[in-house]
Scaffold this active site. Sequence first.
Site, mmCIF file in Angstrom:
data_model
loop_
_atom_site.group_PDB
_atom_site.id
_atom_site.type_symbol
_atom_site.label_atom_id
_atom_site.label_comp_id
_atom_site.label_asym_id
_atom_site.label_seq_id
_atom_site.Cartn_x
_atom_site.Cartn_y
_atom_site.Cartn_z
ATOM 1 N N LYS A 182 0.870 -1.188 0.000
ATOM 2 C CA LYS A 182 0.000 0.000 0.000
ATOM 3 C C LYS A 182 0.900 1.228 0.000
ATOM 4 C CE LYS A 182 -4.421 1.033 0.179
ATOM 5 N NZ LYS A 182 -5.554 0.244 -0.333
HETATM 6 P P1 NAD Z 1 -13.267 8.004 -2.642
HETATM 7 O O1 NAD Z 1 -12.319 9.047 -2.225
HETATM 8 O O2 NAD Z 1 -13.694 7.902 -4.062
HETATM 9 O O3 NAD Z 1 -14.624 8.069 -1.769
HETATM 10 C C1 NAD Z 1 -14.657 8.245 -0.388
HETATM 11 C C2 NAD Z 1 -15.985 8.958 -0.090
HETATM 12 O O4 NAD Z 1 -16.144 9.021 1.327
HETATM 13 C C3 NAD Z 1 -16.026 10.395 -0.601
HETATM 14 O O5 NAD Z 1 -17.267 10.633 -1.258
HETATM 15 C C4 NAD Z 1 -15.890 11.238 0.666
HETATM 16 O O6 NAD Z 1 -16.525 12.499 0.562
HETATM 17 C C5 NAD Z 1 -16.550 10.329 1.689
HETATM 18 N N1 NAD Z 1 -16.118 10.604 3.055
HETATM 19 C C6 NAD Z 1 -14.880 10.909 3.507
HETATM 20 N N2 NAD Z 1 -14.901 11.091 4.839
HETATM 21 C C7 NAD Z 1 -16.166 10.884 5.238
HETATM 22 C C8 NAD Z 1 -16.814 10.924 6.477
HETATM 23 N N3 NAD Z 1 -16.146 11.202 7.587
HETATM 24 N N4 NAD Z 1 -18.146 10.642 6.526
HETATM 25 C C9 NAD Z 1 -18.839 10.346 5.393
HETATM 26 N N5 NAD Z 1 -18.270 10.300 4.175
HETATM 27 C C10 NAD Z 1 -16.945 10.570 4.094
HETATM 28 O O7 NAD Z 1 -12.600 6.620 -2.137
HETATM 29 P P2 NAD Z 1 -12.956 5.160 -2.619
HETATM 30 O O8 NAD Z 1 -11.977 4.754 -3.671
HETATM 31 O O9 NAD Z 1 -14.405 5.035 -2.841
HETATM 32 O O10 NAD Z 1 -12.533 4.332 -1.313
HETATM 33 C C11 NAD Z 1 -13.388 4.261 -0.173
HETATM 34 C C12 NAD Z 1 -12.905 3.133 0.728
HETATM 35 O O11 NAD Z 1 -12.856 1.910 -0.014
HETATM 36 C C13 NAD Z 1 -11.497 3.311 1.304
HETATM 37 O O12 NAD Z 1 -11.439 2.709 2.578
HETATM 38 C C14 NAD Z 1 -10.634 2.517 0.339
HETATM 39 O O13 NAD Z 1 -9.408 2.083 0.926
HETATM 40 C C15 NAD Z 1 -11.552 1.351 0.069
HETATM 41 N N6 NAD Z 1 -11.260 0.634 -1.164
HETATM 42 C C16 NAD Z 1 -11.272 1.271 -2.376
HETATM 43 C C17 NAD Z 1 -11.012 0.527 -3.526
HETATM 44 C C18 NAD Z 1 -11.102 1.145 -4.902
HETATM 45 O O14 NAD Z 1 -11.034 0.389 -5.893
HETATM 46 N N7 NAD Z 1 -11.279 2.437 -5.035
HETATM 47 C C19 NAD Z 1 -10.716 -0.835 -3.445
HETATM 48 C C20 NAD Z 1 -10.728 -1.452 -2.196
HETATM 49 C C21 NAD Z 1 -11.000 -0.705 -1.061
#
Ligand code: NAD
Length: 468
Positions: A105
């Site tokens: 990561k």
């Molecule tokens: P992203 O940045 O696209 O979305 C995150 C969302 O959460 C945003 O809309 C943001 O405004 C919101 N957010 C942030 N803080 C917040 C809070 N305190 N309360 C409510 N909403 C809040 O990120 P993502 O890629 O969707 O990733 C989200 C999670 O999924 C992370 O934990 C990431 O590690 C995990 N993840 C992502 C992927 C991927 O393919 N993108 C894969 C596996 C895991």
Amino acid sequence: MSNSHGFLADVTNMFNDAAEILALEEGLAEKIAVCNTTLTTRFGVRLRGKMYTFEGWRAVHSNHPSPAKGGIRFAPYANHEEVEALAALMSYKCALMDLPFGGSKGALKVDPNDWAPHEMERITRRFAQELARHEFLSPSQNVPAPDVGTNETTMIWIADEYRRMKSHDINANACVTGKPLAMGGIEGRIEATGRGVQYAIQAFFQTPEDVAKIGMDESLEGRTVVVQGLGNVGYHAAKFLSEESGCKIIAVVERDGSIRNPDGLDIEALRKHMTETGGVSGFEGGEFDSGSALSDACDILIPAALESAIHDGNAHEIKAKLIVEAANGPVTYAANTILRERGVVIIPDLYANAGGVTVSYFEWVKNLTHIPFGLMERRRDEEGSRMLARQIENMTGCHFPAESAEPFLSGAREIDLVRSGLDEKMRSAYGEMSRLWNASEDIPDLRTAAYIIAVKRIAEIYRALGIG
Ligand code: NAD
């Protein structure tokens, strides 16, 4: 923001629970638990007439097998411990899904909103140079992907920088996944993690003994869902569950508050509103308030924002019967215990959000083979189906119904193959976890079952290599 010290300790505690049940030989559990290497880099970029110093990390938790795989996040709160915890989760996730990757990561301490796109490009390219220079970026050793704060554009900049530095590497494009289609990406990568969340929920609802534990029947139709975070993962999960699976997204929790609609929110319209305004307040298709809907009554709660959203301070208030960890580490170790005692079932992160790395695996294979999926067989499959349809028509004297002719006759496109491969991976991993969970009273939940499967696979590799 996230309590990264607690997060790393939580991942270690979850690992320890599994290692104890597996009764690993002395020393092996510790070897598996610790991160092999973590690069800390501080580099300067001249912007707006002065030098700015940026700090970033790339942790390799395990590299047996190689390459190590895992996202890169850009966030102002990023730190060394959070990166190591997330790298460990990636090792367990790849092992659980039986993908040929170790876990890694990365993170850069930066708020992308503070910089213009051309400035972010320069910052990202410098970070990529540091990663490549220290052998933390390459198709055979370490392959990043998008995560919080990064996207397919970030991945192109990284891939392009790597290609310039290693111009003789014919596989250079495979140094990152999550690229746009035109740059060697794969159909379905952007939707993959949310799509995987949908498949995970379907797999749960197709397993009668597991659904019975929360007192529900096997239908998904009309299930009420609350989603925290309408970013890449939350948006796609909410979209597919509402548009295809018949669920009602009754609330979305975002940074600025919660938006509710008991009849179900229009996710496309809400996402458009968020893109235009930056938040959910002011959306006309629901009722807004600045509080959190995390503890609203619902069937399924999907935390899809950041880690430690559900902790020992709010776990007692959660009313959902099923929590699906779309984010990494959204339920702390303490909250996990409280919720389990209250009979709440949790589909754990290392399984629930594995859709992203699974489709990344397909993209990496596509890049290494230099040929799109389905290219060689599509027309041949179509011809075979047409011949079969003609034979059926000749024998029965009836015409093939027009509505089923098209899906039956056309060969699989890349997106069909990606979704089919992902569904297969998600279903088979769920089956393994569920069978283990139901087979022994010593295994209290799906998370422990997932860790046991993952740790057992990693331990076998270490033993075979002689490290155990
Ligand atoms: P992203 O940045 O696209 O979305 C995150 C969302 O959460 C945003 O809309 C943001 O405004 C919101 N957010 C942030 N803080 C917040 C809070 N305190 N309360 C409510 N909403 C809040 O990120 P993502 O890629 O969707 O990733 C989200 C999670 O999924 C992370 O934990 C990431 O590690 C995990 N993840 C992502 C992927 C991927 O393919 N993108 C894969 C596996 C895991």
